[in-house]
Design an enzyme around this catalytic site. Structure first.
Site, PDB file in Angstrom:
ATOM      1  N   TYR B  91      -6.302 -14.553  20.307  1.00 44.46           N
ATOM      2  CA  TYR B  91      -5.250 -13.611  20.717  1.00 44.46           C
ATOM      3  C   TYR B  91      -4.993 -13.640  22.225  1.00 44.46           C
ATOM      4  CZ  TYR B  91      -4.837 -11.659  16.049  1.00 44.46           C
ATOM      5  OH  TYR B  91      -4.603 -11.493  14.712  1.00 44.46           O
ATOM      6  N   GLU B 187     -34.270 -13.178   1.514  1.00 44.58           N
ATOM      7  CA  GLU B 187     -32.867 -13.406   1.143  1.00 44.58           C
ATOM      8  C   GLU B 187     -32.082 -12.111   0.965  1.00 44.58           C
ATOM      9  OE1 GLU B 187     -32.056 -16.168  -2.069  1.00 44.58           O
ATOM     10  OE2 GLU B 187     -30.024 -15.425  -2.325  1.00 44.58           O
ATOM     11  N   ASP B 239     -34.390 -16.569  -3.630  1.00 41.74           N
ATOM     12  CA  ASP B 239     -34.314 -16.784  -5.068  1.00 41.74           C
ATOM     13  C   ASP B 239     -34.725 -18.217  -5.395  1.00 41.74           C
ATOM     14  OD1 ASP B 239     -33.225 -14.263  -5.387  1.00 41.74           O
ATOM     15  OD2 ASP B 239     -31.159 -14.968  -5.587  1.00 41.74           O
TER      16      ASP B 239
END
Lengths: 359, 359
Positions: B91, B187, B239
């Site tokens: 911007y 995690e 996991d």
């Protein structure tokens, strides 16, 4: 009545029915938009009172058993002052033999039912979401307790330098001390970091919250409890787009349709919108992006169906103006006028002029 | 050499060339997998040395000007000890007239080029990501400074009750004090909350980090700096699925291909995997989900193309076993054996037995 007492009473009802050789049953409020009303004076979506009754029959036996086992698990978890995530609850059920859940969506639904049956939020059952909370910096002392000793811990959110206090997943037990004048809830982590870096909270005497997009339950509940207890105004600073207006702000302020039984706890009716409005895009000549199809669709949907927007002509006007302009602007677009324009000009001017807010 | 000196030198080179009426140019390392090597002894993906040269011509004039303007902005930001997010930089460029960027992807690419040219990370240029960091609890004191006064602030991560310390977006200036034995990177926020609730960090004398999925740059850099300075082992608990193995752990440990010029700063080569392995799924009889198509594809890809997996036969074996089983298991699956099985059995046993880790 405390949650464990409610569980005990519900279990006793079932037990007594069985002893009398009658069919036991449980009653839940219907969780759907058709069972919702919005009164601006109340400030959040409320249940109308439609109910569903689950009676023990051959067809309902599995769900009935699962509901009782989950109530029992909640009782255990609360007794031990432990917690269980939705996913953990699903896995615990793997030991419930024929009452085990096959998919987590099934156990989530039963959890929602129990939540609605007792008119408590999931956190009060000892069940917590997977997602984490949101960040805090500024003039606030959070009072938590040491999980071991139960001793009070005071967390001073002015003492984090460039970092922040991360809201825990369950906030029911927290207490607060503050002399801040307001809470400023910010959509993006980047804007939050700018305000922290320049200690905006000190200049403005406020508490900064980074929502990181749509705020989590914990984040909404935290702000709700804090703003209620300390009678603090809450200002929400998002992008100027349908997502910021309808997904973030609307849910934050009045709640959502499919979770109406808990809106009472999670929405922040006193919130006011001080984010980028369509008028700001014009006044500040902000760089924009064209509205995407999904944005246009959202504006149409909201204008037609949203009970909150129906009640506020200012929002109708703003959304129609945005539609007509065909543009949206992000909060970072203010950087066009200098990186700290937001701190030196935009926020002070907005906060001084309530007419520039949206309700 | 400090970043601002590097900027000044590069700008002077361009200036002198122009004075001599020669075409100025800038040299960048090629950012692509074809320019990457992996040496397990080094521990992360490294650049091979291929370069691209951007010479000022009619065709490159816009990008050339944008690169110089962005270097100048970095110089300004660093001089003022300010920060700018990637989006803000985009911007700010709206005031660069013909050198303005039309899309943020363009400004991001130029930023990556400058990063690579100076062999620094974006944060050292004063440019920060939008995303926030990760959470910390446990035996660690973070030393930050007050942005106003520059005075030291000590943040004691044992004093957050159920909450946590939220890592700031830029961590370059932080210092650390700790007597912890290791760092445990987790995690999911839910598992982190369980370990915090039961003060696992006290029992195990460690520092807990919640990554919330794939860790952000700030989170990786934080752990990297902390583990380097305090010589702490880092254990990663995810996991048991291809996403946990390859997207989270592999990137965490050795980095990624398309950002090889900064892997040096962001990866944690000393990390070891103590998450759910295919062998754990068998040994603990964990509840599983079938592998999705995307999981199967990922296993094939990784076995064939990933230079990290090529080097470690243990990972090849584990991935092949997972493929053969056709199953995956989440870390919460341990809850089948009781909510706190993970604390009482799984983690203590894992940590005691390095043979059960993956490299």
């Amino acid at each position: 009545m405390k949650t464990r007492e409610k569980i005990k009473k519900a279990a006793e009802d079932v037990y007594k029915k069985i002893l009398k050789k009658k069919k036991p049953s449980m009653t839940f409020p219907l969780r759907a938009l058709s069972n919702v009303k919005y009164d601006p004076k109340k400030g959040f979506f409320e249940l109308l009172g439609k109910e569903k009754i689950r009676t023990l029959t051959v067809n309902t036996v599995k769900t009935f058993a699962q509901t009782l086992r989950m109530m029992s698990l909640s009782n255990e978890v609360l007794k031990k002052d432990d917690i269980a995530t939705k996913r953990e609850v699903y896995y615990v059920s793997k030991n419930w033999e024929d009452a085990r859940f096959n998919e987590q969506t099934e156990s989530d639904t039963v959890m929602d039912d129990i939540e609605a049956m007792f008119m408590v939020n999931r956190e009060q059952l000892g069940f917590i979401p997977e997602e984490k909370g949101g960040d805090i910096a500024g003039k606030l002392i959070v009072i938590d307790k040491d999980p071991d000793t139960g001793k009070k811990i005071k967390i001073d959110c002015t003492k984090f330098g460039s970092g922040a206090y991360s809201i825990p997943i369950s906030v029911e037990e927290l207490k607060f001390e503050t002399k801040a004048k307001f809470i400023l809830a910010i959509e993006t982590a980047g804007m939050f970091q700018r305000l922290v870096k320049h200690k905006y909270w000190k200049k403005a005497n406020c508490i900064l919250v980074s929502m990181g997009g749509v705020p989590t339950r914990a984040c909404r509940r935290f702000i709700r409890r804090l703003s209620d207890e300390k009678k603090l105004p809450v200002y929400v600073f998002t992008d100027g787009d349908p997502y910021g207006f309808a997904s973030i702000y609307r849910t934050f302020k009045v709640g959502s349709g499919n979770a109406a039984h808990i809106n009472e706890y999670f929405c922040v009716p006193r919130a006011k919108f001080i984010g980028i409005t369509p008028q700001d895009i014009i006044d500040y000549k902000l760089p924009t992006h064209p509205l995407k199809d999904v944005d246009k669709k959202k504006i149409k949907d909201v204008l037609k169906n949203d009970p909150f927007v129906q009640q506020h002509k200012e929002w109708k006007k703003a959304l129609k103006l945005l539609e007509q302009m065909g543009k949206r602007a992000e909060q970072q677009a203010l950087a066009k006028h200098g990186l700290n324009f937001v701190i030196e000009k935009y926020l002070p001017k907005k906060l001084k002029n309530p007419k520039s807010w949206l309700p």
